[in-house]
Design a protein around this motif. Sequence first.
Motif, PDB file in Angstrom:
ATOM      1  N   TRP A 143       0.732  -1.310   0.148  1.00 52.67           N
ATOM      2  CA  TRP A 143       0.085   0.227   0.052  1.00 52.67           C
ATOM      3  C   TRP A 143       0.940   1.346   0.005  1.00 52.67           C
ATOM      4  O   TRP A 143       0.611   2.286  -0.819  1.00 52.67           O
ATOM      5  CB  TRP A 143      -0.949   0.066   1.137  1.00 52.67           C
ATOM      6  N   ASP A 144       1.923   1.226   0.725  1.00 56.94           N
ATOM      7  CA  ASP A 144       2.757   2.379   0.655  1.00 56.94           C
ATOM      8  C   ASP A 144       3.239   2.700  -0.548  1.00 56.94           C
ATOM      9  O   ASP A 144       3.288   4.081  -1.032  1.00 56.94           O
ATOM     10  CB  ASP A 144       4.082   2.232   1.847  1.00 56.94           C
ATOM     11  N   ASP A 145       3.719   1.764  -1.278  1.00 56.50           N
ATOM     12  CA  ASP A 145       4.282   2.149  -2.557  1.00 56.50           C
ATOM     13  C   ASP A 145       3.181   2.518  -3.463  1.00 56.50           C
ATOM     14  O   ASP A 145       3.396   3.412  -4.352  1.00 56.50           O
ATOM     15  CB  ASP A 145       4.936   0.758  -3.293  1.00 56.50           C
ATOM     16  N   ILE A 146       1.867   1.918  -3.428  1.00 55.09           N
ATOM     17  CA  ILE A 146       0.714   2.599  -4.234  1.00 55.09           C
ATOM     18  C   ILE A 146       0.490   3.921  -3.762  1.00 55.09           C
ATOM     19  O   ILE A 146       0.347   4.880  -4.730  1.00 55.09           O
ATOM     20  CB  ILE A 146      -0.560   1.633  -4.051  1.00 55.09           C
ATOM     21  N   GLN A 147       0.646   4.394  -2.393  1.00 59.23           N
ATOM     22  CA  GLN A 147       0.391   5.706  -2.329  1.00 59.23           C
ATOM     23  C   GLN A 147       1.414   6.461  -3.085  1.00 59.23           C
ATOM     24  O   GLN A 147       1.103   7.613  -3.533  1.00 59.23           O
ATOM     25  CB  GLN A 147       0.753   5.582  -0.973  1.00 59.23           C
TER      26      GLN A 147
END
Lengths: 366, 759, 369
Positions: free
Chosen positions: B47-51
């Motif tokens: 999720w962090d990377d997607i953010q």
Amino acid sequence: MPRIELKGITKRFGEIVAVKDVNLTIEDKEYVTLLGPSGCGKTTLVKIISGIWEPTEGEVLIDGKRMNEVPVEDRDLGYVFQNIALFPHMTVLSNATYAPIVKDFPVEERDKIAQEVLDLVDLLDRKKFFPGELSTGTQQKAGLARALASQAKLLILDEPLSALDARVRVDLRYELRRLVKDLGLTAVHVTHDQEEASSVSDRIVVMRAGRIVEIDSPENLYNNPKSIFTANFVGEMNFLQGAINKLRDYWAIIELRNQEYLTLSNREFRMGAAIILAMRPENLRVEELRGTRLGNAIPGRIKSIRFMGSYLRYEVLLASDDHVFVDSFAGEEFKEGEEVAVSFDETNILTFPAPREGLSEVIKLE
Amino acid sequence: MNLGRRALNFVSGRSVSKAWYAFIILFFLLIVLLPTLYVMSYAFTGWDDIQTQVFGNKKTTNLYWEKNNDPDFARYEVHFSTTSGFAPNSSTLVLTIDTKGGDVSLEKARSSAFTMVSGIPAGDRYYARIRVVDSSGLWTDSNQLSDNMDAQYTSPEPVELLSLWVQGDIVTLNWTVSEDDDFSSYEVYASNDSQFVPGSATLVDTIAIPTNHSTAVTVALDEVHYFRVRVVEDSGLWTDSNLEGIGVNMPDPADGSSPAPMVLTRSFSREVLSQVTGALTLSFVVAIIATLIDLVVGLPIAWVLVRKEFRGKSYVNTLIDMPLAIPTAAMGFSAALFWGITPGIDKPWGAISFTNSAFVLLLLLQIVFSFPYMVRSLAAILEEIDINYEVAARACGASRLTAARTVTLPLFRSGIVTGAILCLAKTLSETGGVMAALSTIQSREYNATALIGTMKSASLFNDALVPALAFVSIVLIVLSIILLIIVKLIVTKVKLPMRKVWTNLEKKLSKGAFPKLKDAGAFFFLTFVVLVPAFFIFGFVATAEPSQTADWGAFWSSLGLSFAIAGVVTTIVLLLGIPMGILIARSRKKKAAGVLDVLVNIPFIVPTAALGFSLGLFWTTQPFLPVTADVFLIVMAHVAFTYPFVVRNVVGALESLDTTYEDTARTLGAKPLQVFRRVMFPMMKASVLAGAIMTFTRSLGETGATLAVSPKAITAPVYIVELIRSGSFYQAGLASILLIMVSFIIVLVMRRLTTRGGA
Amino acid sequence: MPRIPSIRLEGLSKRFDDIVAADDISLEVKDGEYIVILGPTGAGKTTLLKMIAGLTPPDSGKIFVDGKRVDNLPPEDRGMVYLSQTYALFRHMTVWDNTKFGPTVKDWDESKCDMLAREMLNLVRLYDRRTARPDELSGGMKQRNALARALATDVKILLLDEPLRALDARLRIELRYELARLTSDLGITALHVTHDQEIAMTMADRVAVLRKGRIEQLGRPEEIYDNPARPFICHFVGEANFFEGTVHSVSEDHSELEGEGHVLRARPTNLPRGSEACVGIKTENVRLLDGVVEGQNHIPAKVVRKLFLGRLVSIVIETDDGKMLHVKTPSSTGVGFSNGMEVTAHLEPSKCIIFPIPEKGLKEELEVE
């Protein structure tokens, strides 16, 4: 008022001739049944009458008007199907209202008609049900109501009882006959069941292999069939094969196998001619074997006794090596294995010239 | 009792069959279903990377450039700068690519290279150059393009320094002519350093006339000199040529020349989020509209095919089925040539060529792909509806149209649901055809699956694309499932007007010209919107100017690979799908079977590109036995999306096969295995074979799953897509025709085998 | 001489969701007996047969063949053949291969398989059609082929699920003799399921009447017919007319029911005086007399409809208070009656059977579906 005339109707499916040169007139308010074994063309014929199929040759006239090429929706008829085909997504009431709606009857009449026809088949209390929630017999009553709701005077009944239980069939026969007669409809009914045909019809059209064999009232077809096929198909029949042994002015003596003889009135027989004698099981009688032979009786031995409800059925092996069935309404008087005589009432014996292709070929059911 | 009988008894035993069924279910759950949906887990772990990548204001840039043909090729370097002059130290190396073709290793066929760069902060304007570096470390830069293709910021195309020769201390240089509109001057730079580091070079000559493309400069003796020619435009933007080195009074340096310069032809950027939403919107809007059109036009055709007898009906049936056997990459290319404006080539003979809008083209294209599915499923259900309902309605006095609307259509909902779901799933899933078509018109836009295919290729070099990829896949899967549920609800719940009757109107419409017009219209549509575009490629190849020959060896080997994969996939799917079908159709536990049935259909509605990505993620990252072998991954992906075909067919066949056949066989003394071999299988053989043909052809023609799982393996349809991307239209056409013909032959042979098999 | 097996069912029960398909069914079938299970559609007949065959597991209960428990055996090991009403002839096989199927899967040697197939096909007169496929056969031939296939397995128990339903009415009559003869000649124990009471009457050694999953009566056809256990059976097996009322008097040799404006004399009963009861009389047992004739169990009426059935005539008469009575009489005596005629119905007291009013009312009791 619907009077149907078929003139020279022939229907081919590719190589197969389903109906061959059929001529038939159905009078107004008449209940006519097309009766015959599977594949005899009776269904094809009724589909041609109703306009679902077009004949390859010939003319369909309704009230004198040529109806070929007029599609089913414009022929003004009610149709009852073998597989019932109630619209499964509609309630019984909606099914009954269908015809009034699509025929664009005045709005206030639509529901009235539906209520009426449902009342006729005694289904008012089930009008909110969907077809899937009803037994097959009830469904078919609803199917009948749907057909009647079109207010047409011609009712087509395409094997309407075949899908039902035997016992339910019996009850619905009364309904059919009652409705058709009370409402003054012309009805064309298709079936393979001779008892059903007899019970509902004014006239029966016996069909075989695409042709009409015989047309007559149920009583005449049963008591005086003109052909061996009808004799066998419409009710059970005992057949004996014999030859004219002696010929007098009024009497003829028929010789059966093993030097057994029957005496008949002379029906323009030829000496020595081979004939077929036909008699209904209920017209024969099992009697005690007395020392002397009186009248038309042939000795035999009871092979089996079956209980049939209202009557008993004796299977008797005659001295002439023929098996006959004898139906007796009189209760059990004889025992299995007992030596008896079977008496023949001369007036109830039908005679036919022996067919060239052999008896079994002529009475074949399939 | 002999050995065979004993073996039969053994395998018919309850424990053995239980174990076998457990294995089948386990296989399905672990090998098919779990990998298919594995990408969902990325929503948590990544999720962090997607953010950062998707929502964090980053953008992706597509770059297209002429492929470099240097025999000494080492790598491309993608440089970005925020200043248009590419002032020294202002540029950053963002990506290195060590294959000549860019993202895909299809070396021999392409003439241009492509990559997608991501992770660049949005908001600023960027300028890109591609540097080609050879093994000796010498390099040449391309021209510079702004990331939004704004002409004002486009530097001139580079010239190529052709030759140098020395006479005494005079070096004569000769280069190709610049054709730049804004030409201002040639600047000749010299340096003693082969790396031509900024500051070390000196301007030795300036020429203001473009046709004066040579010069002679005086240089110091006993030194090695390197030269570049810079083209400068009025705006001050410039592009350097390649570098050539020469020794004056000395031997020429071994590494005296850098690779020939290339031209960066196209470059454009979008913010990741807007690119993703754009692609998803395009996919879903096209899918919904195409399905509606299919439904409207498909219904009359299905009706005619089922309810009417006419001469040549079997031919029409075959014609409708034909697009099903064609690999979609070939068909997409064909349709794009027919409808689309093709910048790469002249307008093909007979083509309509009216649009360069990705939306319009994809819509037309998806209709070609999905129409046969719609007609087939509508016809199949219509066949099941007892014609007596219609006859009954007509006997009540309803015209044909009224009967159809009030009776047959309401009973037909399940057919419409099946058809619509099939079409939606198919259109949402289609990748190869879309990529081929979008490349044909050189569109800047992607739909969701093309975006996955493209990003996956690029992600080989650019890790920054992975979160975006996972995000698209997740959203695509979730939205697909939601959409299909909505469709099902709408079609089954919404009521059609039933009590309303327009008797006279419908009566009029049922007779005379209208029905004929309606049928004619439907068949016109079938011919000119479906069939002609699908097969236009034959006309194209027949009339187009043959261009340079492609490397057919590469094509045949790709075809061989495709066949091997399709064969293996079909075998696996048959072996494991048939028992699953039997389990679902014949299980006594109806609820469990129902759940399995729903689960089995999930891979079917998951778009294959998303499925491929998910599956690739699963196999390469799961901790027990990480597998990265391309062919294995492709086979697993194809197994996953074709598995439902066979299972559905088997379930369908068994549901229509009365259980009394099996019951009777059992009581006649047959063991369960004998019942299967002697009774069930012969009776459902046709359906199983249909499923097998479907599996084989779909595997053969699949692009999305293949690309998404492994961009490196070249199967036949991938090869075709690559050919189109690189502008080799003629070769792409020929390859497509070959692929179509081979697929056809396979289908014909398989059909023949079935019909000869009897029953 | 191989023993002909017997079957014993103990407390078989089966529910499908909220439908009771079999409710504690116990039944003993003797060696070589021909049992007909008679009941309307939905009575659970097929379920019962399938439970015996091992095709549907019962919820509870036991099945014995020759005293050996078989309900834990798979169908192929139970020594019985199930013949479905659609015949389930394998359509991808010829008549010959169909017939040989049983012996082949049992892995008997080839010559024995051939011998059995030939023998059975000859028995059903289909040897000449052995190369035909099922879809080339007529309905009757299919039925005979299915029978030959079942018999070729050499088992001695046949489970027949409406084997005659798909046939034309006339052919049905013909084939029921043939079927009955074959099974008795071959010494086969048969369980035959049907909705057709005529088949039950003509073929069965004993009849089990099944309704809503329960065996309501078990007995010889005569017993079922003459001494029905409840109004439903009286009405279902044949047709019957019913009168509702209260028990008016009871004595050794008769009882009397008062109701619907009549006092009807009927067979003796155990019911106490004054209890609610009904009287049923088979349509065949109603005699029609010309004109109005006063007397015991005489009801004046008018002929409203006459249906010719062949051997019998069915006459519907309407009593003065509007009740419809159905009468069946041999054609020879029925000729004399025509629509509108004044008649008197005589209900022979010894044929009037008195029943307590069933729990859910007479109307529901008499529903034949």
